[in-house]
Enzyme design. Structure first.
Site, PDB file in Angstrom:
ATOM      1  N   ARG A 179      26.721  54.221  30.929  1.00  0.00           N
ATOM      2  CA  ARG A 179      26.305  55.568  30.524  1.00  0.00           C
ATOM      3  C   ARG A 179      25.108  55.505  29.589  1.00  0.00           C
ATOM      4  NH1 ARG A 179      31.952  56.900  29.541  1.00  0.00           N
ATOM      5  NH2 ARG A 179      32.826  57.607  31.519  1.00  0.00           N
ATOM      6  N   ARG A 283      42.321  40.745  25.965  1.00  0.00           N
ATOM      7  CA  ARG A 283      42.318  41.971  25.169  1.00  0.00           C
ATOM      8  C   ARG A 283      43.576  42.051  24.317  1.00  0.00           C
ATOM      9  NH1 ARG A 283      43.058  46.451  30.112  1.00  0.00           N
ATOM     10  NH2 ARG A 283      45.043  45.666  30.826  1.00  0.00           N
ATOM     11  N   GLU A 304      46.896  39.733  25.426  1.00  0.00           N
ATOM     12  CA  GLU A 304      47.059  39.585  26.877  1.00  0.00           C
ATOM     13  C   GLU A 304      46.289  38.365  27.377  1.00  0.00           C
ATOM     14  OE1 GLU A 304      45.987  42.732  30.013  1.00  0.00           O
ATOM     15  OE2 GLU A 304      47.133  43.823  28.501  1.00  0.00           O
ATOM     16  N   TYR A 352      44.088  46.366  44.623  1.00  0.00           N
ATOM     17  CA  TYR A 352      43.961  46.694  43.199  1.00  0.00           C
ATOM     18  C   TYR A 352      43.996  48.225  43.123  1.00  0.00           C
ATOM     19  CZ  TYR A 352      41.571  45.945  38.596  1.00  0.00           C
ATOM     20  OH  TYR A 352      41.208  45.875  37.275  1.00  0.00           O
TER      21      TYR A 352
HETATM   22  N1  UDP Z   1      35.443  43.798  32.649  1.00  0.00           N
HETATM   23  C1  UDP Z   1      34.648  43.014  31.868  1.00  0.00           C
HETATM   24  N2  UDP Z   1      34.605  43.234  30.513  1.00  0.00           N
HETATM   25  C2  UDP Z   1      35.333  44.202  29.923  1.00  0.00           C
HETATM   26  C3  UDP Z   1      36.156  45.017  30.731  1.00  0.00           C
HETATM   27  C4  UDP Z   1      36.207  44.792  32.081  1.00  0.00           C
HETATM   28  O1  UDP Z   1      33.990  42.106  32.364  1.00  0.00           O
HETATM   29  O2  UDP Z   1      35.251  44.324  28.686  1.00  0.00           O
HETATM   30  C5  UDP Z   1      35.476  43.541  34.112  1.00  0.00           C
HETATM   31  C6  UDP Z   1      36.601  42.578  34.476  1.00  0.00           C
HETATM   32  O3  UDP Z   1      36.180  41.766  35.554  1.00  0.00           O
HETATM   33  C7  UDP Z   1      37.704  43.514  34.915  1.00  0.00           C
HETATM   34  C8  UDP Z   1      36.917  44.613  35.610  1.00  0.00           C
HETATM   35  O4  UDP Z   1      35.713  44.724  34.832  1.00  0.00           O
HETATM   36  O5  UDP Z   1      38.619  42.883  35.777  1.00  0.00           O
HETATM   37  C9  UDP Z   1      37.635  45.940  35.695  1.00  0.00           C
HETATM   38  O6  UDP Z   1      37.990  46.346  34.400  1.00  0.00           O
HETATM   39  P1  UDP Z   1      39.164  47.369  34.100  1.00  0.00           P
HETATM   40  O7  UDP Z   1      39.076  47.733  32.679  1.00  0.00           O
HETATM   41  O8  UDP Z   1      39.142  48.434  35.132  1.00  0.00           O
HETATM   42  O9  UDP Z   1      40.414  46.395  34.316  1.00  0.00           O
HETATM   43  P2  UDP Z   1      41.984  46.728  34.193  1.00  0.00           P
HETATM   44  O10 UDP Z   1      42.167  47.717  33.091  1.00  0.00           O
HETATM   45  O11 UDP Z   1      42.397  47.221  35.531  1.00  0.00           O
HETATM   46  O12 UDP Z   1      42.563  45.409  33.844  1.00  0.00           O
END
Ligand code: UDP
Length: 387
Positions: A179, A283, A304, A352
């Protein structure tokens, strides 16, 4: 005529299909190996702190599908909830998803939207092969350039998926927005929220209906399902498990959760991503912030860790690299040749899927089962369009 249906799995897919079939006069049994409904969306109060914990990792409901929103809000009250994620990189905290704030933070600038757009466009790198980005890394470099890719995506993605981002499909990154304003809502969707009483209560309400028998703590094997005399089986477990994994295992990532409690607010937000490659977790979720209206004194904090799922692990994310795609195609061909069983949901179709898509597909799957019942046709193995 389909009169008695066994649904294996009491997550969103199984619960929604059960509800719709029961409404059409079908007798449905829903079995789940776990002692609770809601699958990986399961929420449970921490006995020590009273915090509602997303036991299998954070789930935030978001959708553009008004029909799905109407459906879920019929079964539980939703509280407004906006997912605002932060990231700690190199000892500094940044806003996510990548927005004007992040760009200005990382480059130490004070750009306005048009300036930032031009600035990022000048850094973005189109693939050397001249075509469309063919993998995650090419997609990221073409979208945000090398600095933002290295800070937020490369390490996180390598940890999350256990492989080089060049081996992953570009589509994974397309889940994330970029964004050029200060909007830090992780999602674009019109409808977002959190079920006030948790996801387990929501799914239990969907299943609370005459005609549905719930059989929790029951591990149904494919042989048991086949031999049970059911008119039809809906299998929401892993597709390859139905075949005893006899062609090999479809790869999943599993998660390890390191949980601790704390007196007071530990990190100040619900989700802090840790993209640095030298930090072992991806995270940290602080669950009290998923229910900000509850204001508990204590806190439940969860680190996690992602790793390859072994045979006894809970499958979370389907990996879907080229090798898995080929194996998946072979299992899908086998599945299409089966009779008396349909495969649905994240595990049953090895995709997914966000919760809203799961629910939409489950509603469509139920309709397809109901119409097959009225015409006397055999329900297909895959009920969702496009499979
Ligand atoms: N991702 C990343 N950095 C971040 C967050 C996400 O590289 O800080 C990438 C990572 O490959 C992840 C994908 O973006 O699997 C999708 O992120 P999302 O937050 O949708 O993942 P979820 O919450 O489904 O685990």
């Amino acid at each position: 005529m389909v009169q008695r249906v066994l649904i294996v799995g009491a997550g969103f897919s199984g619960a929604v299909i059960a509800r719709e079939l029961a409404g059409a006069g079908v007798a449905v049994t829903v079995a789940d190996a776990r002692p609770h409904v809601a699958g990986n969306c399961h929420t449970e109060r921490c006995a020590e702190t009273g915090v509602m914990v997303h036991v299998y990792g954070p789930h935030i409901f978001h959708t553009d599908d008004a029909g799905v929103w109407d459906y879920v809000t019929r079964f539980g009250t939703f509280r407004p909830y906006v997912n605002r994620v932060k990231a700690t990189v190199g000892g500094r905290v940044y806003a996510l998803p990548v927005n004007l704030h992040t760009i200005n933070q990382i480059f130490g600038l004070a750009l306005r939207p048009d300036e930032a757009r031009a600035f990022i466009a000048a850094r973005a790198q189109a693939p050397a092969h001249g075509g469309e980005p063919a993998n995650f890394e090419e997609q990221a470099l073409a979208m945000v350039g090398p600095e933002i890719y290295a800070a937020f995506f490369r390490g996180y993605t390598a940890k999350q998926w256990g492989c080089d981002p060049r081996d992953l499909p570009a589509s994974i990154l397309k889940r994330l927005p970029l964004r050029f304003d200060y909007d830090d809502n992780y999602f674009f969707h019109r409808f977002q929220g959190m079920p006030e009483a948790g996801y387990t209560a929501l799914v239990a309400a969907i299943l609370e209906c005459p005609g549905i028998t719930l059989d929790l703590g029951r591990h149904v094997t494919p042989a048991g399902a086949r031999a049970g005399g059911w008119d039809h089986v809906v299998w929401t477990g892993p597709l390859d498990a139905w075949f005893g994994h006899d062609l090999g295992r479809l790869a999943y990532r599993t998660l390890d959760f390191e949980r601790f409690t704390h007196d007071g607010d530990w990190q100040g937000c619900a989700v802090m991503n840790h993209p640095d490659a030298d930090v072992p977790y991806t995270r940290i979720a602080e669950h009290r912030h998923f229910a900000p209206w509850e204001r508990p004194a204590g806190s439940v904090v969860v680190r996690e860790y992602s790793r390859a799922a072994g045979p006894g692990d809970i499958p979370y994310y389907p990996v879907r690299l080229a090798g898995e795609q080929a194996l998946l195609a072979r299992y899908m061909d086998r599945a299409r040749a089966e009779t008396g069983v349909s495969f649905v949901g994240r595990l049953g179709t090895y995709r997914y899927l966000d919760m809203d898509v799961t629910i939409r597909e489950a509603l469509d799957a139920a309709q397809s089962l109901i119409s097959a019942r009225s015409t006397g046709a055999a329900p297909p193995a895959f009920l969702a369009g496009g499979l």
